[in-house]
Design an enzyme around this catalytic site. Structure first.
Site, PDB file in Angstrom:
ATOM      1  N   ASP A  27     -17.032   0.476   4.090  1.00 28.15           N
ATOM      2  CA  ASP A  27     -15.682   0.751   3.593  1.00 28.15           C
ATOM      3  C   ASP A  27     -15.180  -0.465   2.806  1.00 28.15           C
ATOM      4  OD1 ASP A  27     -13.340   2.260   3.397  1.00 28.15           O
ATOM      5  OD2 ASP A  27     -12.484   1.412   5.235  1.00 28.15           O
ATOM      6  N   ASP A  75     -15.507  -1.373  -3.970  1.00 29.37           N
ATOM      7  CA  ASP A  75     -14.097  -1.360  -4.349  1.00 29.37           C
ATOM      8  C   ASP A  75     -13.848  -2.497  -5.334  1.00 29.37           C
ATOM      9  OD1 ASP A  75     -11.416  -1.361  -4.670  1.00 29.37           O
ATOM     10  OD2 ASP A  75     -10.905  -1.483  -2.535  1.00 29.37           O
ATOM     11  N   HIS A  95      -7.747   7.270   0.617  1.00 33.84           N
ATOM     12  CA  HIS A  95      -7.633   6.157   1.576  1.00 33.84           C
ATOM     13  C   HIS A  95      -6.201   6.108   2.084  1.00 33.84           C
ATOM     14  CE1 HIS A  95     -11.379   3.685   1.078  1.00 33.84           C
ATOM     15  NE2 HIS A  95     -11.547   4.650   0.185  1.00 33.84           N
ATOM     16  N   SER A 117      -3.644   7.869   7.126  1.00 33.62           N
ATOM     17  CA  SER A 117      -3.241   8.101   8.522  1.00 33.62           C
ATOM     18  C   SER A 117      -1.892   8.804   8.562  1.00 33.62           C
ATOM     19  CB  SER A 117      -3.144   6.767   9.279  1.00 33.62           C
ATOM     20  OG  SER A 117      -4.416   6.370   9.758  1.00 33.62           O
ATOM     21  N   SER A 153      -5.643   3.435  10.887  1.00 34.55           N
ATOM     22  CA  SER A 153      -4.417   3.057  11.616  1.00 34.55           C
ATOM     23  C   SER A 153      -4.098   3.988  12.791  1.00 34.55           C
ATOM     24  CB  SER A 153      -3.231   3.027  10.653  1.00 34.55           C
ATOM     25  OG  SER A 153      -3.429   2.036   9.686  1.00 34.55           O
TER      26      SER A 153
HETATM   27  P1  13P Z   1      -5.038   3.967   7.165  1.00 37.28           P
HETATM   28  O1  13P Z   1      -4.508   2.588   7.246  1.00 37.28           O
HETATM   29  O2  13P Z   1      -4.028   4.932   6.640  1.00 37.28           O
HETATM   30  O3  13P Z   1      -5.621   4.464   8.442  1.00 37.28           O
HETATM   31  O4  13P Z   1      -6.223   3.959   6.067  1.00 37.28           O
HETATM   32  C1  13P Z   1      -7.531   3.626   6.419  1.00 37.28           C
HETATM   33  C2  13P Z   1      -8.415   3.451   5.244  1.00 37.28           C
HETATM   34  O5  13P Z   1      -8.107   3.791   4.121  1.00 37.28           O
HETATM   35  C3  13P Z   1      -9.730   2.861   5.488  1.00 37.28           C
HETATM   36  O6  13P Z   1     -10.444   2.676   4.313  1.00 37.28           O
HETATM   37  O1  G3H Z   2      -8.942   0.220   4.651  1.00 40.25           O
HETATM   38  C1  G3H Z   2      -9.246  -0.671   5.418  1.00 40.25           C
HETATM   39  C2  G3H Z   2      -9.384  -0.519   6.860  1.00 40.25           C
HETATM   40  O2  G3H Z   2      -8.192  -0.222   7.484  1.00 40.25           O
HETATM   41  C3  G3H Z   2     -10.176  -1.647   7.456  1.00 40.25           C
HETATM   42  O3  G3H Z   2      -9.416  -2.718   7.901  1.00 40.25           O
HETATM   43  O4  G3H Z   2     -10.749  -4.806   7.394  1.00 40.25           O
HETATM   44  O5  G3H Z   2      -9.055  -4.775   9.229  1.00 40.25           O
HETATM   45  O6  G3H Z   2     -11.200  -3.541   9.461  1.00 40.25           O
HETATM   46  P1  G3H Z   2     -10.133  -4.044   8.518  1.00 40.25           P
HETATM   47 ZN    ZN Z   3      -9.158   2.217   2.646  1.00 37.36          ZN
END
Ligand code: 13P
Ligand code: G3H
Ligand code: ZN
Length: 314
Positions: free
Chosen positions: A87, A109, A216, A219, A262
Protein backbone atom coordinates in the site's frame (compact mmCIF):
# COMPACT_ATOMS: atom_id res chain seq x y z
CA UNK A 1 9.85 -15.78 -3.39
CA UNK A 2 7.08 -16.12 -5.97
CA UNK A 3 3.67 -15.21 -4.51
CA UNK A 4 2.10 -18.36 -5.94
CA UNK A 5 4.23 -20.36 -3.49
CA UNK A 6 2.26 -18.64 -0.71
CA UNK A 7 -1.11 -19.52 -2.28
CA UNK A 8 -1.77 -15.86 -3.17
CA UNK A 9 -3.26 -14.47 -6.37
CA UNK A 10 -2.85 -11.12 -8.11
CA UNK A 11 -5.80 -8.74 -8.40
CA UNK A 12 -6.50 -9.03 -12.15
CA UNK A 13 -9.37 -11.53 -12.06
CA UNK A 14 -10.72 -10.12 -8.79
CA UNK A 15 -11.13 -6.69 -10.39
CA UNK A 16 -12.64 -8.02 -13.62
CA UNK A 17 -15.28 -9.84 -11.58
CA UNK A 18 -15.89 -6.81 -9.35
CA UNK A 19 -16.36 -4.45 -12.32
CA UNK A 20 -18.81 -6.81 -13.98
CA UNK A 21 -20.68 -7.40 -10.71
CA UNK A 22 -20.77 -3.79 -9.44
CA UNK A 23 -19.09 -4.55 -6.15
CA UNK A 24 -15.68 -3.75 -4.64
CA UNK A 25 -12.89 -5.90 -3.26
CA UNK A 26 -12.12 -4.90 0.33
CA UNK A 27 -8.52 -3.92 1.03
CA UNK A 28 -7.90 -3.97 4.76
CA UNK A 29 -4.58 -2.80 6.19
CA UNK A 30 -2.83 -5.23 8.51
CA UNK A 31 0.22 -4.76 10.72
CA UNK A 32 0.29 -7.59 13.27
CA UNK A 33 -1.10 -11.04 14.01
CA UNK A 34 -4.41 -9.73 15.41
CA UNK A 35 -5.24 -7.57 12.39
CA UNK A 36 -4.24 -10.39 10.02
CA UNK A 37 -6.31 -13.01 11.84
CA UNK A 38 -9.36 -10.75 12.04
CA UNK A 39 -9.28 -9.96 8.31
CA UNK A 40 -8.67 -13.59 7.37
CA UNK A 41 -11.45 -14.74 9.66
CA UNK A 42 -13.92 -12.29 8.11
CA UNK A 43 -12.90 -13.36 4.59
CA UNK A 44 -13.48 -17.01 5.49
CA UNK A 45 -16.84 -16.41 7.17
CA UNK A 46 -18.16 -14.29 4.30
CA UNK A 47 -16.55 -16.10 1.34
CA UNK A 48 -15.16 -12.79 0.15
CA UNK A 49 -12.05 -12.21 -1.93
CA UNK A 50 -9.72 -9.96 0.03
CA UNK A 51 -6.68 -7.74 -0.35
CA UNK A 52 -4.22 -7.52 2.54
CA UNK A 53 -2.82 -3.99 2.47
CA UNK A 54 0.70 -3.58 3.87
CA UNK A 55 2.09 -0.06 4.10
CA UNK A 56 5.83 0.52 4.06
CA UNK A 57 5.71 1.51 7.73
CA UNK A 58 3.70 -1.61 8.60
CA UNK A 59 6.30 -3.74 6.84
CA UNK A 60 9.03 -2.03 8.83
CA UNK A 61 7.03 -2.58 12.05
CA UNK A 62 6.39 -6.29 11.42
CA UNK A 63 9.61 -7.05 9.52
CA UNK A 64 9.43 -8.88 6.21
CA UNK A 65 10.38 -12.20 7.81
CA UNK A 66 7.51 -12.09 10.32
CA UNK A 67 4.98 -11.02 7.68
CA UNK A 68 5.92 -13.75 5.22
CA UNK A 69 6.10 -16.28 8.07
CA UNK A 70 2.56 -15.33 9.11
CA UNK A 71 1.25 -15.56 5.55
CA UNK A 72 2.86 -18.96 5.11
CA UNK A 73 1.48 -20.12 8.43
CA UNK A 74 -2.08 -19.30 7.34
CA UNK A 75 -2.01 -22.01 4.64
CA UNK A 76 -3.64 -19.79 2.03
CA UNK A 77 -4.85 -21.45 -1.18
CA UNK A 78 -5.66 -19.74 -4.52
CA UNK A 79 -9.38 -20.52 -4.19
CA UNK A 80 -9.47 -18.25 -1.10
CA UNK A 81 -8.68 -15.36 -3.49
CA UNK A 82 -6.28 -13.42 -1.30
CA UNK A 83 -3.85 -10.82 -2.63
CA UNK A 84 -0.89 -9.42 -0.69
CA UNK A 85 -0.57 -5.78 -1.67
CA UNK A 86 2.01 -3.07 -0.98
CA UNK A 87 0.00 0.00 0.00
CA UNK A 88 1.38 3.42 -0.99
CA UNK A 89 4.75 2.18 -2.24
CA UNK A 90 6.89 5.30 -2.48
CA UNK A 91 9.58 4.15 -4.92
CA UNK A 92 10.51 1.60 -7.56
CA UNK A 93 12.86 -0.04 -5.04
CA UNK A 94 10.09 -0.44 -2.44
CA UNK A 95 7.88 -2.11 -5.07
CA UNK A 96 10.65 -4.36 -6.33
CA UNK A 97 11.48 -5.39 -2.75
CA UNK A 98 7.83 -6.27 -2.08
CA UNK A 99 7.58 -8.31 -5.30
CA UNK A 100 10.75 -10.21 -4.39
CA UNK A 101 9.34 -10.92 -0.92
CA UNK A 102 6.17 -12.53 -2.37
CA UNK A 103 3.65 -9.70 -2.79
CA UNK A 104 1.14 -10.31 -5.59
CA UNK A 105 0.18 -6.65 -6.07
CA UNK A 106 1.89 -3.31 -5.50
CA UNK A 107 0.83 0.30 -5.40
CA UNK A 108 3.29 2.86 -6.66
CA UNK A 109 2.16 6.16 -5.24
CA UNK A 110 4.01 8.79 -7.22
CA UNK A 111 1.03 11.12 -7.12
CA UNK A 112 2.98 13.88 -5.42
CA UNK A 113 5.42 14.08 -8.33
CA UNK A 114 4.75 15.97 -11.55
CA UNK A 115 2.51 14.21 -14.09
CA UNK A 116 5.48 13.25 -16.27
CA UNK A 117 7.52 11.96 -13.33
CA UNK A 118 4.48 10.02 -12.08
CA UNK A 119 4.15 8.41 -15.54
CA UNK A 120 7.85 7.56 -15.66
CA UNK A 121 8.02 6.00 -12.18
CA UNK A 122 4.75 4.11 -12.59
CA UNK A 123 5.82 2.69 -15.95
CA UNK A 124 9.11 1.52 -14.47
CA UNK A 125 7.20 -0.37 -11.76
CA UNK A 126 4.68 -1.79 -14.26
CA UNK A 127 7.45 -3.10 -16.53
CA UNK A 128 9.11 -4.92 -13.63
CA UNK A 129 5.89 -6.12 -11.95
CA UNK A 130 4.35 -7.50 -15.13
CA UNK A 131 7.43 -9.67 -15.73
CA UNK A 132 6.44 -11.35 -12.43
CA UNK A 133 2.68 -11.37 -13.12
CA UNK A 134 2.16 -8.90 -10.27
CA UNK A 135 -0.63 -6.30 -10.53
CA UNK A 136 0.09 -2.58 -10.22
CA UNK A 137 -2.04 0.20 -8.75
CA UNK A 138 -1.05 3.83 -9.22
CA UNK A 139 -2.53 7.18 -8.25
CA UNK A 140 -3.54 10.45 -9.86
CA UNK A 141 -4.62 13.34 -7.63
CA UNK A 142 -3.80 13.77 -3.94
CA UNK A 143 -5.65 12.76 -0.80
CA UNK A 144 -5.10 14.62 2.42
CA UNK A 145 -4.22 12.90 5.69
CA UNK A 146 -1.59 10.43 6.83
CA UNK A 147 -0.39 8.08 4.10
CA UNK A 148 2.66 6.82 5.85
CA UNK A 149 4.43 7.62 9.09
CA UNK A 150 6.70 9.91 7.12
CA UNK A 151 4.11 11.45 4.85
CA UNK A 152 1.36 13.79 5.93
CA UNK A 153 -0.40 15.76 3.29
CA UNK A 154 -2.61 18.69 4.22
CA UNK A 155 -3.21 19.50 0.56
CA UNK A 156 -5.66 17.59 -1.52
CA UNK A 157 -6.27 17.89 -5.23
CA UNK A 158 -8.99 16.09 -7.12
CA UNK A 159 -8.04 13.83 -9.99
CA UNK A 160 -8.31 15.67 -13.28
CA UNK A 161 -10.47 13.48 -15.58
CA UNK A 162 -8.68 14.75 -18.68
CA UNK A 163 -5.42 13.17 -17.43
CA UNK A 164 -6.63 9.62 -16.85
CA UNK A 165 -6.68 8.09 -20.35
CA UNK A 166 -3.21 9.34 -21.19
CA UNK A 167 -1.87 8.15 -17.82
CA UNK A 168 -3.33 4.66 -18.10
CA UNK A 169 -2.18 4.26 -21.71
CA UNK A 170 1.34 5.56 -21.04
CA UNK A 171 1.96 3.53 -17.89
CA UNK A 172 0.10 0.25 -18.46
CA UNK A 173 -1.14 0.42 -14.86
CA UNK A 174 -3.72 -2.24 -13.91
CA UNK A 175 -5.80 0.00 -11.63
CA UNK A 176 -5.95 3.66 -10.71
CA UNK A 177 -6.51 5.30 -7.32
CA UNK A 178 -8.38 8.56 -7.69
CA UNK A 179 -9.05 11.56 -5.47
CA UNK A 180 -12.75 12.46 -5.34
CA UNK A 181 -13.02 13.80 -1.79
CA UNK A 182 -11.97 10.95 0.48
CA UNK A 183 -9.01 11.35 2.82
CA UNK A 184 -6.93 9.19 5.13
CA UNK A 185 -7.60 9.03 8.85
CA UNK A 186 -10.68 9.63 11.00
CA UNK A 187 -11.46 13.27 10.12
CA UNK A 188 -12.68 13.12 6.55
CA UNK A 189 -15.49 15.62 6.45
CA UNK A 190 -16.34 18.81 8.25
CA UNK A 191 -20.08 18.47 7.75
CA UNK A 192 -22.47 15.53 7.58
CA UNK A 193 -23.87 16.74 4.26
CA UNK A 194 -20.54 16.77 2.40
CA UNK A 195 -20.65 14.48 -0.66
CA UNK A 196 -17.95 12.76 -2.67
CA UNK A 197 -17.37 14.30 -6.11
CA UNK A 198 -19.50 11.87 -8.10
CA UNK A 199 -19.35 14.28 -11.04
CA UNK A 200 -15.59 13.72 -11.29
CA UNK A 201 -16.00 9.96 -10.85
CA UNK A 202 -18.58 9.91 -13.62
CA UNK A 203 -16.24 11.80 -15.97
CA UNK A 204 -13.45 9.34 -15.20
CA UNK A 205 -15.61 6.26 -15.82
CA UNK A 206 -16.75 7.74 -19.14
CA UNK A 207 -13.12 8.07 -20.20
CA UNK A 208 -12.07 4.70 -18.78
CA UNK A 209 -15.02 2.37 -19.25
CA UNK A 210 -14.71 -0.90 -17.31
CA UNK A 211 -11.32 0.12 -15.90
CA UNK A 212 -10.65 -0.72 -12.23
CA UNK A 213 -10.66 2.38 -10.01
CA UNK A 214 -9.60 2.49 -6.37
CA UNK A 215 -10.85 4.51 -3.44
CA UNK A 216 -8.39 5.22 -0.64
CA UNK A 217 -9.33 6.87 2.63
CA UNK A 218 -12.70 5.14 2.49
CA UNK A 219 -13.32 4.23 6.14
CA UNK A 220 -16.86 4.92 7.39
CA UNK A 221 -15.67 5.82 10.93
CA UNK A 222 -18.57 4.12 12.77
CA UNK A 223 -20.01 6.45 15.39
CA UNK A 224 -20.40 3.72 18.02
CA UNK A 225 -16.66 2.99 17.91
CA UNK A 226 -15.74 6.65 18.25
CA UNK A 227 -18.21 6.95 21.15
CA UNK A 228 -16.77 3.90 22.90
CA UNK A 229 -13.24 5.26 22.62
CA UNK A 230 -14.33 8.63 24.01
CA UNK A 231 -16.41 7.00 26.76
CA UNK A 232 -13.44 4.99 27.99
CA UNK A 233 -10.87 7.76 28.23
CA UNK A 234 -10.09 8.60 24.59
CA UNK A 235 -10.48 11.94 22.91
CA UNK A 236 -11.15 11.84 19.20
CA UNK A 237 -14.06 14.20 18.91
CA UNK A 238 -15.08 15.44 15.48
CA UNK A 239 -14.28 12.19 13.66
CA UNK A 240 -16.47 11.75 10.58
CA UNK A 241 -16.15 9.14 7.81
CA UNK A 242 -17.61 8.35 4.40
CA UNK A 243 -21.23 7.15 4.64
CA UNK A 244 -21.94 3.62 3.42
CA UNK A 245 -24.53 4.92 0.93
CA UNK A 246 -21.89 7.01 -0.87
CA UNK A 247 -19.41 4.14 -0.93
CA UNK A 248 -22.03 1.77 -2.37
CA UNK A 249 -22.87 4.31 -5.04
CA UNK A 250 -19.16 4.46 -5.93
CA UNK A 251 -19.02 0.66 -6.38
CA UNK A 252 -21.60 1.03 -9.16
CA UNK A 253 -19.26 3.44 -10.96
CA UNK A 254 -16.16 1.22 -11.39
CA UNK A 255 -14.71 1.66 -7.90
CA UNK A 256 -13.64 -1.95 -7.44
CA UNK A 257 -11.21 -1.67 -4.51
CA UNK A 258 -12.07 0.11 -1.27
CA UNK A 259 -9.26 0.73 1.24
CA UNK A 260 -10.03 0.58 4.94
CA UNK A 261 -7.52 1.03 7.74
CA UNK A 262 -8.92 3.58 10.21
CA UNK A 263 -12.12 1.60 10.94
CA UNK A 264 -10.04 -1.35 12.11
CA UNK A 265 -7.82 0.94 14.18
CA UNK A 266 -10.92 2.36 15.85
CA UNK A 267 -12.38 -1.10 16.51
CA UNK A 268 -9.08 -2.32 17.96
CA UNK A 269 -8.67 0.72 20.22
CA UNK A 270 -12.31 0.81 21.35
CA UNK A 271 -12.26 -2.88 22.31
CA UNK A 272 -8.98 -2.63 24.22
CA UNK A 273 -10.05 0.51 26.10
CA UNK A 274 -13.41 -1.01 27.04
CA UNK A 275 -12.00 -4.37 28.05
CA UNK A 276 -9.32 -2.83 30.28
CA UNK A 277 -11.73 -0.33 31.84
CA UNK A 278 -14.28 -3.03 32.62
CA UNK A 279 -11.68 -5.48 33.93
CA UNK A 280 -9.26 -3.34 35.92
CA UNK A 281 -7.65 -6.36 37.53
CA UNK A 282 -6.87 -8.05 34.20
CA UNK A 283 -3.28 -8.03 33.05
CA UNK A 284 -3.53 -10.84 30.51
CA UNK A 285 -3.17 -9.22 27.06
CA UNK A 286 -4.81 -12.21 25.39
CA UNK A 287 -8.11 -11.13 26.94
CA UNK A 288 -8.19 -7.62 25.55
CA UNK A 289 -6.59 -8.68 22.27
CA UNK A 290 -9.35 -11.29 21.82
CA UNK A 291 -11.88 -8.51 22.28
CA UNK A 292 -10.01 -6.49 19.63
CA UNK A 293 -10.00 -9.47 17.26
CA UNK A 294 -13.79 -9.85 17.58
CA UNK A 295 -14.39 -6.12 17.09
CA UNK A 296 -12.19 -5.97 13.97
CA UNK A 297 -13.80 -9.08 12.48
CA UNK A 298 -17.19 -7.38 12.94
CA UNK A 299 -15.97 -4.23 11.15
CA UNK A 300 -14.64 -6.30 8.23
CA UNK A 301 -17.88 -8.32 7.99
CA UNK A 302 -19.97 -5.17 8.03
CA UNK A 303 -17.85 -3.67 5.25
CA UNK A 304 -17.95 -6.83 3.14
CA UNK A 305 -21.72 -7.35 3.52
CA UNK A 306 -23.09 -3.83 3.66
CA UNK A 307 -20.58 -1.66 1.77
CA UNK A 308 -18.30 -3.54 -0.64
CA UNK A 309 -20.91 -6.14 -1.57
CA UNK A 310 -18.23 -8.82 -1.90
CA UNK A 311 -19.88 -11.50 0.25
CA UNK A 312 -19.96 -14.90 -1.52
CA UNK A 313 -18.03 -13.53 -4.50
CA UNK A 314 -15.36 -16.21 -4.55
P1 13P B 1 -8.70 5.10 5.89
O1 13P B 1 -7.82 5.97 6.69
O2 13P B 1 -9.96 5.79 5.47
O3 13P B 1 -9.02 3.80 6.54
O4 13P B 1 -7.93 4.77 4.51
C1 13P B 1 -7.03 3.70 4.43
C2 13P B 1 -6.25 3.70 3.17
O5 13P B 1 -6.53 4.40 2.21
C3 13P B 1 -5.12 2.79 3.09
O6 13P B 1 -4.42 2.92 1.90
O1 G3H C 1 -3.16 4.81 3.70
C1 G3H C 1 -2.36 4.51 4.57
C2 G3H C 1 -2.64 3.59 5.67
O2 G3H C 1 -3.59 4.07 6.54
C3 G3H C 1 -1.37 3.09 6.29
O3 G3H C 1 -0.92 3.84 7.37
O4 G3H C 1 1.61 3.86 7.22
O5 G3H C 1 0.44 4.19 9.41
O6 G3H C 1 0.46 1.96 8.30
P1 G3H C 1 0.48 3.46 8.11
ZN1 ZN D 1 -4.44 4.95 1.17
Amino acid sequence: MKYTELGLINTDKMFQNAIMGNYAIPAFNIYNMETFQAVLNAAKISNSPIILGISESALKYMTAEMLIGMIRGANITPDMQIALHLDHGTSFDACRHAIELGFSSVMIDASKLSFDENVKTTKQVVDFAHKHNVSVESELGTLSGIEDENTFSTESSYTNPSDVEHFVKQTGTDSLAIAIGTSHGAFKRTSATQELRFDILSEITKRLPKFPLVLHGASSIPEHLVNTINEYGGNISGALGIPATQLRRATEMNICKINVDSDLRLAFTAAVRKSLAENPNNFNPREFLSAAHTAMTDVCLNGIKNIMGSENKR
